[in-house]
Write a protein that holds these residues in place. Structure first.
Motif, PDB file in Angstrom:
ATOM      1  N   ALA A 242     -25.848  50.602  47.968  1.00  9.19           N
ATOM      2  CA  ALA A 242     -26.720  51.156  46.915  1.00  9.19           C
ATOM      3  C   ALA A 242     -26.111  50.872  45.548  1.00  9.19           C
ATOM      4  CB  ALA A 242     -26.898  52.651  47.125  1.00  9.19           C
ATOM      5  N   THR A 243     -24.794  51.009  45.453  1.00  4.73           N
ATOM      6  CA  THR A 243     -24.104  50.763  44.184  1.00  4.73           C
ATOM      7  C   THR A 243     -24.259  49.299  43.765  1.00  4.73           C
ATOM      8  OG1 THR A 243     -22.502  52.449  44.803  1.00  4.73           O
ATOM      9  CG2 THR A 243     -21.872  50.959  43.010  1.00  4.73           C
ATOM     10  N   LEU A 244     -24.054  48.397  44.724  1.00  6.20           N
ATOM     11  CA  LEU A 244     -24.140  46.961  44.429  1.00  6.20           C
ATOM     12  C   LEU A 244     -25.530  46.584  43.933  1.00  6.20           C
ATOM     13  CD1 LEU A 244     -22.114  45.680  47.458  1.00  6.20           C
ATOM     14  CD2 LEU A 244     -21.686  44.953  45.095  1.00  6.20           C
ATOM     15  N   SER A 245     -26.549  47.029  44.644  1.00  6.13           N
ATOM     16  CA  SER A 245     -27.902  46.624  44.267  1.00  6.13           C
ATOM     17  C   SER A 245     -28.319  47.271  42.952  1.00  6.13           C
ATOM     18  CB  SER A 245     -28.889  46.984  45.374  1.00  6.13           C
ATOM     19  OG  SER A 245     -30.173  46.532  45.023  1.00  6.13           O
ATOM     20  N   THR A 246     -27.946  48.525  42.772  1.00  2.49           N
ATOM     21  CA  THR A 246     -28.349  49.232  41.557  1.00  2.49           C
ATOM     22  C   THR A 246     -27.645  48.657  40.324  1.00  2.49           C
ATOM     23  OG1 THR A 246     -28.673  51.218  42.864  1.00  2.49           O
ATOM     24  CG2 THR A 246     -28.513  51.516  40.494  1.00  2.49           C
ATOM     25  N   ARG A 247     -26.349  48.454  40.449  1.00  2.97           N
ATOM     26  CA  ARG A 247     -25.592  47.987  39.284  1.00  2.97           C
ATOM     27  C   ARG A 247     -25.922  46.534  38.936  1.00  2.97           C
ATOM     28  NH1 ARG A 247     -20.517  49.877  38.236  1.00  2.97           N
ATOM     29  NH2 ARG A 247     -20.623  48.328  36.567  1.00  2.97           N
ATOM     30  N   THR A 248     -26.197  45.699  39.938  1.00  2.98           N
ATOM     31  CA  THR A 248     -26.502  44.298  39.635  1.00  2.98           C
ATOM     32  C   THR A 248     -27.991  44.097  39.358  1.00  2.98           C
ATOM     33  OG1 THR A 248     -26.874  43.808  41.975  1.00  2.98           O
ATOM     34  CG2 THR A 248     -24.661  43.372  41.122  1.00  2.98           C
ATOM     35  N   ASN A 249     -28.788  45.096  39.758  1.00  3.23           N
ATOM     36  CA  ASN A 249     -30.246  44.992  39.652  1.00  3.23           C
ATOM     37  C   ASN A 249     -30.800  43.811  40.456  1.00  3.23           C
ATOM     38  OD1 ASN A 249     -32.614  46.145  38.764  1.00  3.23           O
ATOM     39  ND2 ASN A 249     -32.743  44.842  36.944  1.00  3.23           N
ATOM     40  N   ILE A 250     -30.127  43.495  41.555  1.00  6.02           N
ATOM     41  CA  ILE A 250     -30.578  42.405  42.437  1.00  6.02           C
ATOM     42  C   ILE A 250     -30.885  43.018  43.805  1.00  6.02           C
ATOM     43  CG2 ILE A 250     -29.811  40.304  43.650  1.00  6.02           C
ATOM     44  CD1 ILE A 250     -28.243  39.672  41.077  1.00  6.02           C
ATOM     45  N   PRO A 251     -32.044  42.665  44.384  1.00  5.98           N
ATOM     46  CA  PRO A 251     -32.388  43.221  45.690  1.00  5.98           C
ATOM     47  C   PRO A 251     -31.341  42.857  46.742  1.00  5.98           C
ATOM     48  CG  PRO A 251     -34.221  41.958  44.780  1.00  5.98           C
ATOM     49  CD  PRO A 251     -33.050  41.710  43.889  1.00  5.98           C
ATOM     50  N   LEU A 252     -31.116  43.776  47.661  1.00  9.06           N
ATOM     51  CA  LEU A 252     -30.106  43.565  48.690  1.00  9.06           C
ATOM     52  C   LEU A 252     -30.758  43.732  50.066  1.00  9.06           C
ATOM     53  CD1 LEU A 252     -26.524  45.054  48.604  1.00  9.06           C
ATOM     54  CD2 LEU A 252     -27.775  44.898  50.732  1.00  9.06           C
ATOM     55  N   LEU A 253     -30.599  42.730  50.911  1.00  5.01           N
ATOM     56  CA  LEU A 253     -31.145  42.807  52.267  1.00  5.01           C
ATOM     57  C   LEU A 253     -30.047  43.166  53.259  1.00  5.01           C
ATOM     58  CD1 LEU A 253     -33.536  42.373  54.257  1.00  5.01           C
ATOM     59  CD2 LEU A 253     -32.697  40.040  54.561  1.00  5.01           C
ATOM     60  N   VAL A 254     -30.308  44.181  54.062  1.00  3.45           N
ATOM     61  CA  VAL A 254     -29.422  44.509  55.172  1.00  3.45           C
ATOM     62  C   VAL A 254     -30.179  44.192  56.453  1.00  3.45           C
ATOM     63  CG1 VAL A 254     -28.217  46.339  56.401  1.00  3.45           C
ATOM     64  CG2 VAL A 254     -28.261  46.330  53.905  1.00  3.45           C
ATOM     65  N   SER A 255     -29.632  43.273  57.249  1.00  3.35           N
ATOM     66  CA  SER A 255     -30.273  42.894  58.506  1.00  3.35           C
ATOM     67  C   SER A 255     -29.403  43.329  59.659  1.00  3.35           C
ATOM     68  CB  SER A 255     -30.428  41.380  58.589  1.00  3.35           C
ATOM     69  OG  SER A 255     -31.390  40.946  57.690  1.00  3.35           O
ATOM     70  N   GLY A 256     -30.036  43.827  60.689  1.00  4.14           N
ATOM     71  CA  GLY A 256     -29.250  44.199  61.854  1.00  4.14           C
ATOM     72  C   GLY A 256     -30.128  44.400  63.053  1.00  4.14           C
ATOM     73  N   TYR A 257     -29.496  44.400  64.193  1.00  6.00           N
ATOM     74  CA  TYR A 257     -30.157  44.710  65.449  1.00  6.00           C
ATOM     75  C   TYR A 257     -29.399  45.916  65.997  1.00  6.00           C
ATOM     76  CZ  TYR A 257     -31.958  44.110  70.168  1.00  6.00           C
ATOM     77  OH  TYR A 257     -32.574  44.310  71.371  1.00  6.00           O
ATOM     78  N   PRO A 258     -30.106  46.952  66.444  1.00  5.81           N
ATOM     79  CA  PRO A 258     -29.383  48.159  66.848  1.00  5.81           C
ATOM     80  C   PRO A 258     -28.277  47.885  67.878  1.00  5.81           C
ATOM     81  CG  PRO A 258     -31.729  48.588  66.747  1.00  5.81           C
ATOM     82  CD  PRO A 258     -31.558  47.108  66.570  1.00  5.81           C
ATOM     83  N   ILE A 259     -27.072  48.291  67.543  1.00  7.16           N
ATOM     84  CA  ILE A 259     -25.940  48.153  68.466  1.00  7.16           C
ATOM     85  C   ILE A 259     -24.924  49.231  68.127  1.00  7.16           C
ATOM     86  CG2 ILE A 259     -24.799  46.396  67.006  1.00  7.16           C
ATOM     87  CD1 ILE A 259     -23.728  45.121  69.622  1.00  7.16           C
ATOM     88  N   THR A 260     -24.417  49.879  69.138  1.00 12.07           N
ATOM     89  CA  THR A 260     -23.384  50.892  68.955  1.00 12.07           C
ATOM     90  C   THR A 260     -22.055  50.194  68.702  1.00 12.07           C
ATOM     91  OG1 THR A 260     -24.548  52.316  70.479  1.00 12.07           O
ATOM     92  CG2 THR A 260     -22.241  52.867  70.074  1.00 12.07           C
ATOM     93  N   PRO A 261     -21.247  50.616  67.766  1.00  8.86           N
ATOM     94  CA  PRO A 261     -21.417  51.750  66.859  1.00  8.86           C
ATOM     95  C   PRO A 261     -21.866  51.342  65.456  1.00  8.86           C
ATOM     96  CG  PRO A 261     -19.115  51.154  67.046  1.00  8.86           C
ATOM     97  CD  PRO A 261     -19.876  50.093  67.752  1.00  8.86           C
TER      98      PRO A 261
END
Lengths: 606, 320
Positions: A242-261
């Motif tokens: 959140a800090t990175l995207s807010t401070r840079t004002n650049i959209p940030l994509l988080v991609s993942g497939y559910p996996i523990t942990p």
């Protein structure tokens, strides 16, 4: 083996019992009463396993001290067992003569049967402990009489009854705990009232029992003034994004497939859309890394997160990011393997995979966080490296770090150093700066049309090439670019006794256990130097000089010797391995005994 | 006058497909139609996987990304979902999209990511020099099936429809004008569009589609799908297809009262199921609906000053 000044308590009950909630309340109350706190929620692998069974036990462990501490402890001073199953899973960890608090109402023959325990065994076992057995449900129901809630809700207040008992026992602030409770349940006034009544009743009950509490009395620790919260490793990751995207004002994509942990990261990120963080739950692990590559190509900040088996599957995607020189961050929350292994249990056994697990010559930076709070700063640093050097970066966390928590002095977001981002620095995509970092040319820009791809590159344009000399040059260049990252590191910091003869090296999440172990060695008159590495690739430039200063080097890691082999091979030093592969964080006792016996054996043999 | 010309979309890179390859015609159809779409070259991005078709982005004067085998839809999803301002194309082949990358294809279609997928199907692995592919028909002799393929091929359009694709079409390399029309329609569609393009691999599977795709055979053995027009075929257009309970029936032109309706999913399924040579090959737009498009761009409402509250969002306390 623990230091005298720290107290470790574990709450264990059924996964539906609300143990985590009470654990959190207790932690903050302890922090507010001036204790240092470290916590470790230990959740069951089977979600909502049948009630009362071993698989359904949920635990929460808290260590508190008047001095700074570094782990949530191993041996328990106090165990609260809400049913026989909880007792069975945790009793082995309770110190001799430790305090065992049990819920008498749930200790009936049928409860023992469900836990696969015999009543006789239990009666033999408990002789070694101090027992506080209380009819918890009966007492709670009596305490909340008259409050307009259902019977089931009234029974749930039992956690706060127990909390009241513990608060008195540890001499913590009842007022602070009450204030927290009132805030937490402000939208459910009846439940709030019931919990408050149960809390006070538990407190008073403990007072009237005239229990000895002198062994639980602690002084207070002076923390730096400021605002604090308990921070888990996975929460720290979300806040960093959140800090990175807010401070840079650049959209940030988080991609993942559910996996523990690692799934917890996806859940954290799902709450951050207003801060510019987009979450993509991909169809598989490969799509997760590939969509992050697509977003990075588009000039967005991009991250993927996974755990061991997912890292296997992401190897090819990482190779593409290496050759196309796109900035992205991949978090691997390491867990015990091989294969499916023990998904909820911790490990450091992916280091070699992170360093070398790609075909061809495919170097990339690998860094590891050493505490829950450090996850926040490590993530931000990983993005800084990725963008400054146009490279994928692997961040190694682990199951322990993901779930452990410690008090965080909340910083001013303006003071956090974030990466500088400049698109289209050069007209050609593979034109490089003095760090060999290429230009991040953003699709949609009129004069910067270019093609990326996994085929070997030549020249500033990144033309496809099969030229032998060019391939040699590109292999060298990509390696040099990555090894140059070491130039931006801060000098290494040796803790403990810098002048000692023996250096103990660890990396990542073992920082706390090693620090505790080395303090204990010191209390037995053995002085040791301690180095915790965060940069696994490239290794720091001052590491070699440091290694050569010590007569003996121990490398302690939760694997069969990945870093130890690396140091031996890289620097030709006689690094000696201390290895533990139990799925648990390092046992302090094991570390101390191993270190002391090895040092002693040497003395004896010379 | 058009703002862009074909040359604006043609890259100076030398085209390196085998002489006579069907990919040349597909490339030409694309370069010819792109100026009509009105976007500048820098607003287009071509993303490809591995295979002969994967080279196509290098020949386009647009942004391009030649990724890894089977993963182009996943890379394109990340790009398009975060950069809705770009027009994103996926160039893939039968092995790339339907074998190694099958999972990404179905999920890209299901999500309705607003990308345009050109699935270039030659029913053989060309770049690796002649092994059978997931669309190779039973009996096809290849280097890895010397006794003939003995497994059933995938039907790409049935798969697409079952994956809830919102735009499903088929063209052939031998009819670039029609192909160009389909590409334009795909571009104009709001959502994920897939066009299966039969392409002749003149080295490893030469003439696989000639029986219906050559100009002289087309009227007899193909049905051109046109909205609200009958499904006519035959040398003189003397036959037609009509849907029945089991699929499609061949009837005389006069009995062919059914008018093609590209919003009719079940009839699209029936058309996609038709097998040559028992039936003529349908070409054109099988199916198109409008449904919500996948997008991950977020509306940023928080600024740095809000981060303090976020940091303290979990129970926090003050130390004095």
């Amino acid at each position: 083996m623990e230091t005298d000044t720290s107290i470790v308590i574990r709450l264990a009950g059924d996964s539906g019992d609300g143990v985590q909630l009470v654990g959190e309340q207790l932690t903050i109350t302890a922090a507010l009463t001036g204790r240092d706190v470290r916590t470790l929620p230990d959740f069951p692998a089977e979600i909502r396993a049948p009630q009362g069974t071993i698989a359904g036990v949920s635990g929460f462990q808290l260590a508190m001290s008047e001095k700074p501490i570094f782990t949530a402890g191993e041996r328990l001073d106090v165990l609260v067992a809400l049913n026989p199953a909880a007792l069975k899973t945790s009793l082995a960890h309770l110190n001799q003569l430790g305090l065992l608090i049990i819920n008498q109402d749930n200790m009936q023959p049928k409860d023992f049967e469900k836990a696969g325990m015999k009543l006789d065994d239990y009666q033999n076992l408990i002789e070694s402990y101090q027992i506080l057995s209380l009819p918890l449900i009966t007492l709670t129901l009596k305490a909340v009489e008259g409050v307009k809630i259902s019977h089931a809700q009234a029974k749930k207040a039992k956690n706060f009854y127990i909390l009241g008992v513990i608060i008195w026992l540890f001499d913590l602030s009842l007022e602070a705990c009450k204030a927290l409770l009132i805030q937490k349940f402000k939208k459910q006034p009846e439940i709030q009232l019931a919990n408050e009544k149960a809390l006070i009743a538990g407190y008073n009950y403990a007072m009237t029992l005239e229990l000895s509490r002198s062994q639980f009395q602690l002084g207070t620790l002076q923390r730096k003034p400021g605002k604090y919260r308990q921070l888990h490793g996975l929460e720290a990751v979300g806040l960093a994004l959140a800090t990175l995207s807010t401070r840079t004002n650049i959209p940030l994509l988080v991609s993942g497939y559910p996996i523990t942990p690692a799934s917890g990261i996806l859940q954290e990120c799902a709450k951050l859309t207003e801060y510019g963080v987009s979450l993509f739950q991909a169809e598989d692990e490969i799509a997760a890394i590939c969509s992050a590559i697509g977003a990075a190509f588009g000039g967005c900040l991009a991250m993927a997160c996974t755990s061991g088996p997912g890292l296997d599957l992401k190897s090819e995607g990482l190779g593409l990011a290496v050759v196309s020189e796109l900035p992205l961050v991949l978090i691997d929350v390491q867990r015990a393997g091989a294969s499916t292994g023990m998904p909820t249990k911790t490990s450091q056994s992916d280091l070699m995979l992170a360093l070398y697990g790609r075909h061809g010559e495919s170097p990339l930076p690998v860094i590891a966080a050493n505490s829950p709070i450090d996850c926040f700063y490590t993530l931000i640093e990983a993005f800084k490296i990725a963008i400054e050097f146009m490279t994928p970066v692997i961040v190694l966390l682990d199951a322990y770090l993901a779930n452990a928590a410690e008090p965080w002095n909340i910083p001013d977001p303006e003071t956090i150093k974030i990466p500088d981002i400049n698109y289209n620095r050069f007209i050609h995509p593979y034109e490089r700066d003095e760090k060999f970092s290429r230009s991040w040319n953003r699709p949609g820009s009129p004069d910067f049309i270019h093609h990326l791809g996994g085929l070997e590159k030549q020249g500033k344009e990144g033309r496809v090439s099969y030229d032998p000399l060019n391939h040699q040059e590109m292999i060298t260049l990509r390696a040099k670019k990555i090894s140059n990252i070491a130039c931006i590191y801060d000098p290494l910091c040796i803790e403990g006794h810098v002048e000692a003869e023996t250096l103990v090296i660890g990396w990542g999440s073992t920082y706390g256990s090693l620090k505790s172990a080395l303090n204990l060695c010191e209390s037995q008159g053995v002085k040791l130097a301690h180095l915790q590495l965060r940069y696994l690739n490239p290794l720091p430039q001052d590491l070699e000089g440091i290694l050569k200063r010590y007569r003996r080097i121990f490398v302690a890691e939760l694997n069969t010797g990945h870093l130890c082999q690396l140091l031996r091979a890289t620097y030709l030093v006689n690094a000696e391995l201390i290895s533990q592969c139990t799925g648990q964080p390092f046992s302090t006792r094991f570390l101390v005994e191993t270190i002391l016996s090895r040092l002693q054996n040497e003395t004896l043999s010379t | 006058m058009k703002p862009y010309r074909r040359e604006d979309f043609t890259h100076s890179n030398e085209v390196r497909w085998c002489p006579g390859c069907g990919d040349y015609a597909i490339l030409a159809a694309l370069q010819k139609v792109l100026p009509d779409l009105g976007l500048a070259p820098h607003e287009h991005v071509f993303i490809s996987g591995i295979g002969c078709a994967g080279r196509l982005p290098y020949y386009m004067n647009t942004y391009g990304f030649h990724t890894i085998h089977g993963r182009a839809p996943a890379v394109a999803t990340g790009l398009k979902a975060m950069r809705d301002d770009l027009c994103v194309w996926v160039i893939t082949g039968d092995g790339d999209a339907l074998s190694i990358g099958g999972n990404h294809l179905i999920h890209c279609l299901r999500r309705n990511v607003n990308v345009k997928i050109l699935l270039i199907n030659n029913q053989v692995y060309g770049l690796t020099k002649g092994q059978f592919s997931p669309t190779s028909p039973v009996g096809q002799i290849t280097k890895t099936s010397p006794l003939g393929v003995h497994t059933e091929p995938i039907n790409p359009l049935q798969l697409a429809l079952a994956s809830k694709a919102s735009f499903v079409a088929r063209g052939v390399d031998k009819d670039p004008v029609h192909l160009g029309q389909l590409i334009k329609a795909a571009y104009e569609h709001e959502g994920c569009a897939i066009i299966e393009i039969y392409q002749d691999c003149n080295i490893f599977n030469h003439g696989a589609f000639d029986a219906f795709s050559l100009k002289n055979n087309r009227s007899e053995h193909t049905v051109l799908l046109e909205q609200h027009k009958p499904l006519v075929f035959g040398k003189e257009g003397q036959y037609a297809l009509v849907p029945d309970a089991m699929g499609m029936s061949k009837v005389s032109k006069e009995e062919g009262q059914y008018l093609h309706d590209s919003s009719h999913l079940l009839n699209a399924m029936k058309l996609a199921a038709l097998q040559f040579p028992d039936y003529p090959v349908p070409l054109g737009l099988f199916y198109k609906i409008n449904r919500p498009v996948f997008n991950l761009t977020t509306k940023r409402t928080k600024s740095t000053s809000d981060l303090v509250d976020l940091y303290a969002s979990r129970a926090s306390w003050l130390e004095n």
